[in-house]
Write a protein that holds these residues in place. Structure first.
Motif, short mmCIF file in Angstrom:
data_model
loop_
_atom_site.label_atom_id
_atom_site.label_comp_id
_atom_site.label_asym_id
_atom_site.label_seq_id
_atom_site.Cartn_x
_atom_site.Cartn_y
_atom_site.Cartn_z
N VAL A 185 40.40 51.39 43.60
CA VAL A 185 41.07 50.25 43.47
C VAL A 185 41.24 49.99 41.71
N ILE A 223 42.18 47.14 38.97
CA ILE A 223 42.67 45.83 38.75
C ILE A 223 43.00 45.39 37.12
N THR A 240 44.81 51.62 45.23
CA THR A 240 45.43 50.56 45.56
C THR A 240 45.54 49.66 44.04
N GLU A 241 46.39 48.99 43.73
CA GLU A 241 46.49 48.21 42.37
C GLU A 241 46.65 46.93 42.65
N PHE A 242 46.19 46.01 41.74
CA PHE A 242 46.45 44.62 41.83
C PHE A 242 46.67 44.34 40.13
N ASP A 256 48.81 38.65 41.02
CA ASP A 256 48.11 38.74 42.61
C ASP A 256 46.84 37.67 42.60
N GLU A 263 43.94 34.75 48.64
CA GLU A 263 44.19 36.01 47.59
C GLU A 263 43.19 36.53 47.20
N LYS A 264 41.93 35.94 46.97
CA LYS A 264 40.73 36.47 46.55
C LYS A 264 40.43 37.59 47.58
N ILE A 307 41.76 40.85 47.44
CA ILE A 307 41.35 41.91 46.55
C ILE A 307 39.97 42.23 46.85
N GLU A 308 39.22 41.45 47.12
CA GLU A 308 37.67 41.61 47.61
C GLU A 308 37.48 42.69 48.61
N PHE A 339 39.86 35.88 36.79
CA PHE A 339 39.47 36.73 37.87
C PHE A 339 37.88 36.64 37.87
#
Length: 234
Positions: free
Chosen positions: A4, A6, A33-35, A40, A63-64, A67-68, A95
């Motif tokens: 991941v 971020i 996976t990218e944020f 985002d 939304e959190k 990502i988590e 963040f």
């Protein structure tokens, strides 16, 4: 290696390109996976303390949670940020603020103690070490035991303007770090993490908290068995 990334910016600048280059060397495309922040997670912490009751009560939980959830399933986490005013970007700092409930003094996630992380920052001049420290401090208190960093003074305003010799040095650093990451199958939790965890354990192991806004912290540690001999790294 499921990864991941971020990014502490929406644009695809130097920090983005370095982070993506590292990910491409260590993972396949479908493992990445990218944020992008703020795209985002475009919010600042309101200081409402609703997360102390339950993380689901955070106004920005949905939304959190996306990502988590990705973080939970990943083996490697990569954080990238440009250096703005000698620090991490404002979206990255936001963040960090929005995930403070995951810090060891509150309700750390057991899976964090199994992760590897890399923090990357670039600056036209100085300041990458301070920008990186903003993030590594957070990751340490999340419980992540293996954290590596890459900071570069690129002496340019864009990825395209970086000199060929500078890009060669960046490439060598990426290759070296990639080899190190591949060798580490299971990160080892160090003394400092164990010390802070056990210190927080003593602080939270107080039944008087049950009648306070920190009751969720007490029950989180209790339900995980951490007041006894169970530990998240075992």
């Amino acid at each position: 290696m499921k990864t991941v990334i971020i990014h502490g910016q929406n644009h695809k600048g130097s920090s983005y390109n370095i982070g993506r280059a590292l990910a491409n060397k260590i993972a396949t495309e479908n493992e990445i996976t990218e944020f992008f922040l703020p795209r985002d997670l475009n919010h600042f912490c309101l200081g409402c303390y609703k997360c102390l009751e339950s993380e689901t009560k955070c106004p920005f939980y949905d939304e959190k949670h996306v990502i988590e959830s990705a973080i939970e399933s990943a083996e490697l986490l990569i954080f990238t940020t440009p250096t703005y005013c000698m620090r991490a970007s404002a979206p990255m700092k936001s963040f960090i603020d929005l995930t403070f409930i995951n810090w060891m003094p509150h309700r750390p996630k057991a899976y964090m103690f199994q992760k590897k992380a890399v923090v990357i920052s670039t600056a036209a001049g100085a300041g990458t070490s301070k920008a990186i420290k903003d993030i590594t401090t957070c990751l340490f208190y999340w419980g992540i035991p293996y954290i590596k960093t890459l900071g570069f003074s690129i002496q340019a305003m864009s990825w395209q303007e970086i000199s060929a010799s500078k890009k060669q040095k960046i490439e060598k650093a990426i290759d070296k770090l990639c080899n190190e990451l591949k060798k580490v199958k299971k990160p080892k939790v160090g003394f400092r993490t164990k010390f802070i965890f056990n210190l927080m354990r003593m602080n939270v192991n107080n039944k008087e908290l049950i009648s306070t806004p920190l009751a969720s912290d007490y029950w989180h540690w209790h339900n995980n068995g951490w007041f006894d001999k169970k530990r998240p790294w075992l």
